[in-house]
Write a protein that holds these residues in place. Structure first.
Motif, PDB file in Angstrom:
ATOM      1  N   GLU A  95      34.744  34.889  37.919  1.00 31.51           N
ATOM      2  CA  GLU A  95      35.070  33.476  37.720  1.00 31.51           C
ATOM      3  C   GLU A  95      34.259  32.529  38.599  1.00 31.51           C
ATOM      4  O   GLU A  95      33.819  31.470  38.143  1.00 31.51           O
ATOM      5  N   ARG A 154      43.114  42.960  42.949  1.00 29.61           N
ATOM      6  CA  ARG A 154      42.370  42.930  41.685  1.00 29.61           C
ATOM      7  C   ARG A 154      42.170  41.500  41.213  1.00 29.61           C
ATOM      8  O   ARG A 154      41.098  41.141  40.715  1.00 29.61           O
ATOM      9  N   ARG A 155      43.191  40.689  41.376  1.00 24.91           N
ATOM     10  CA  ARG A 155      43.090  39.292  40.931  1.00 24.91           C
ATOM     11  C   ARG A 155      41.997  38.552  41.699  1.00 24.91           C
ATOM     12  O   ARG A 155      41.210  37.806  41.131  1.00 24.91           O
ATOM     13  N   TRP A 156      41.942  38.775  43.004  1.00 28.03           N
ATOM     14  CA  TRP A 156      40.943  38.094  43.823  1.00 28.03           C
ATOM     15  C   TRP A 156      39.545  38.675  43.600  1.00 28.03           C
ATOM     16  O   TRP A 156      38.559  37.945  43.645  1.00 28.03           O
ATOM     17  N   ASP A 211      47.544  44.672  42.867  1.00 33.39           N
ATOM     18  CA  ASP A 211      47.437  43.641  41.831  1.00 33.39           C
ATOM     19  C   ASP A 211      46.812  42.369  42.392  1.00 33.39           C
ATOM     20  O   ASP A 211      45.958  41.738  41.756  1.00 33.39           O
ATOM     21  N   VAL A 212      47.245  41.976  43.589  1.00 33.20           N
ATOM     22  CA  VAL A 212      46.678  40.772  44.213  1.00 33.20           C
ATOM     23  C   VAL A 212      45.195  40.981  44.502  1.00 33.20           C
ATOM     24  O   VAL A 212      44.361  40.098  44.245  1.00 33.20           O
ATOM     25  N   THR A 229      47.740  28.987  30.265  1.00 35.52           N
ATOM     26  CA  THR A 229      47.609  30.249  30.990  1.00 35.52           C
ATOM     27  C   THR A 229      48.667  30.384  32.071  1.00 35.52           C
ATOM     28  O   THR A 229      48.979  31.497  32.506  1.00 35.52           O
ATOM     29  N   PRO A 239      54.412  35.582  42.103  1.00 36.75           N
ATOM     30  CA  PRO A 239      53.142  35.946  41.471  1.00 36.75           C
ATOM     31  C   PRO A 239      52.270  34.758  41.091  1.00 36.75           C
ATOM     32  O   PRO A 239      51.049  34.794  41.280  1.00 36.75           O
ATOM     33  N   HIS A 298      38.512  39.867  40.743  1.00 30.97           N
ATOM     34  CA  HIS A 298      38.115  39.303  39.449  1.00 30.97           C
ATOM     35  C   HIS A 298      37.579  37.889  39.638  1.00 30.97           C
ATOM     36  O   HIS A 298      36.554  37.507  39.060  1.00 30.97           O
ATOM     37  N   PHE A 299      38.276  37.115  40.452  1.00 27.56           N
ATOM     38  CA  PHE A 299      37.815  35.752  40.739  1.00 27.56           C
ATOM     39  C   PHE A 299      36.448  35.790  41.430  1.00 27.56           C
ATOM     40  O   PHE A 299      35.543  35.013  41.085  1.00 27.56           O
ATOM     41  N   CYS A 332      49.869  33.324  43.785  1.00 25.54           N
ATOM     42  CA  CYS A 332      48.821  34.163  44.359  1.00 25.54           C
ATOM     43  C   CYS A 332      47.427  33.814  43.830  1.00 25.54           C
ATOM     44  O   CYS A 332      46.457  34.446  44.225  1.00 25.54           O
ATOM     45  N   GLN A 333      47.336  32.853  42.957  1.00 29.23           N
ATOM     46  CA  GLN A 333      46.049  32.553  42.330  1.00 29.23           C
ATOM     47  C   GLN A 333      45.057  32.014  43.349  1.00 29.23           C
ATOM     48  O   GLN A 333      45.396  31.210  44.218  1.00 29.23           O
TER      49      GLN A 333
END
Length: 324
Positions: free
Chosen positions: A23, A14-16, A11-12, A255, A53, A18-19, A56-57
């Motif tokens: 983004e 995927r988040r990074w 999950d982490v 958000t 969570p 995506h960024f 982690c952004q």
């Protein structure tokens, strides 16, 4: 995120990714490169996966590293060293801070939404950071096309498409109130505000604008309230003087709230005698319909009283007014 360590790491990552892929590339190719490197580094992913969570952004960790070192990491290898060789200090800063980007250029999109409201206005910003977006009447604007308005050390350029109701004059603002869990001081927290500016196109301009806007905010400080936006808002509205038009506004704030608190905020603001102006990522508020857009479109959706009116650039500089 789930409790399974492998799922948390995925999950982490995927988040990074995506960024890195969606983004950051346009606004900060450098941050996109750093994020792509981190997304493939199991040690760094493990460091982040051990955090709550919301911590982690990408922009939070990258901002903390910029604060600690006075600049962004040069490359993924340097970022890795900065985190793993100083893990305790980095962890402490990440846990103590939250992303509170305060970009005055966002006011260029806000202005057409409020300029025709009957004044004087009482602006109430939830998630206000240092309150720099509570001074839209103290900045100058160059709309292209559309002309210029205002005279200020803070001059904001905004590319325009569509037919927004660009104002002929700046609004009259009588009351400025900011609500934030951790209000920032424009002077005392200047280093953190600067650290949250992404390196990339317009970086120097953004830093200079931030400093000039902080000077204006220091000369005419808003009333800042430390508190939860849902809990604090009713008392703020009830305490406003007679004869003002209350306007509740926010940008890139909801958000960070759980879905139930977002819904509670929407129910609350719709039940109060206020006008409501939101700039959030599309889909953040389930109650606001999202116009058709490309899947990789990272613009914010500007809405007035829950009705979409425009797409806006996340850090300001572009306003694409919707038809009708």
């Amino acid at each position: 995120m789930t409790d399974d360590p492998g799922s948390v790491l995925a999950d982490v990552a995927r988040r990074w990714r995506h960024f890195a892929e969606l983004e950051a590339p346009v606004r900060s190719p450098h941050y996109a490169r750093l994020a792509a490197g981190l997304a493939g580094d199991d040690d760094l992913l493990g460091f982040l996966a051990a955090l709550p969570p919301l911590k982690c952004q990408p922009n939070l960790l990258l901002g903390v590293l910029a604060l600690l070192h006075g600049r962004a990491a040069t490359d993924p290898d340097e970022l890795r060293r900065w985190v793993l060789d100083d893990a305790d200090r980095v962890r402490a800063e990440v846990l103590a801070r939250s992303t509170q980007t305060n970009e005055p250029a966002r006011c260029a999109a806000l202005l057409p939404a409020i300029a025709d409201l009957p004044g004087p206005l009482a602006l109430i910003e939830v998630g206000a950071s240092a309150g720099l977006c509570l001074h839209p009447d103290r900045y100058a604007y160059d709309y292209r096309p559309g002309g210029s308005i205002g005279d200020s050390p803070v001059r904001i350029t905004c590319a325009v498409t569509g037919s927004p109701p660009l104002p002929a004059r700046l609004p009259e603002v009588a009351v400025r109130v900011g609500i934030d869990l951790n209000p920032l001081d424009p002077a005392a927290d200047a280093d953190w505000l600067r650290a949250l500016v992404w390196p990339g196109p317009g970086h120097d301009e953004r830093v200079q604008r931030l400093g000039a806007a902080a000077g204006i905010a220091a000369q005419e400080p808003a009333r800042m309230i430390a508190g939860d936006l849902v809990d604090a808002l009713p008392a703020v509205v009830a305490g406003l003087p007679a004869g003002v038009t209350p306007v509740v506004l926010h940008t890139a704030v909801l958000t960070y709230l759980p879905a139930d608190r977002r819904s509670a905020f929407v129910d609350l603001v719709r039940g109060l005698p206020v006008r409501w102006v939101s700039q959030e990522g599309p889909g953040v508020l389930a109650e606001i319909p999202v116009p058709d857009r490309a899947e990789d479109d990272e613009r914010f959706l500007l809405a007035v009283d829950g009705c979409p009116v425009a797409w806006t650039a996340p850090h300001g500089g572009a306003l694409d007014w919707l038809p009708g």
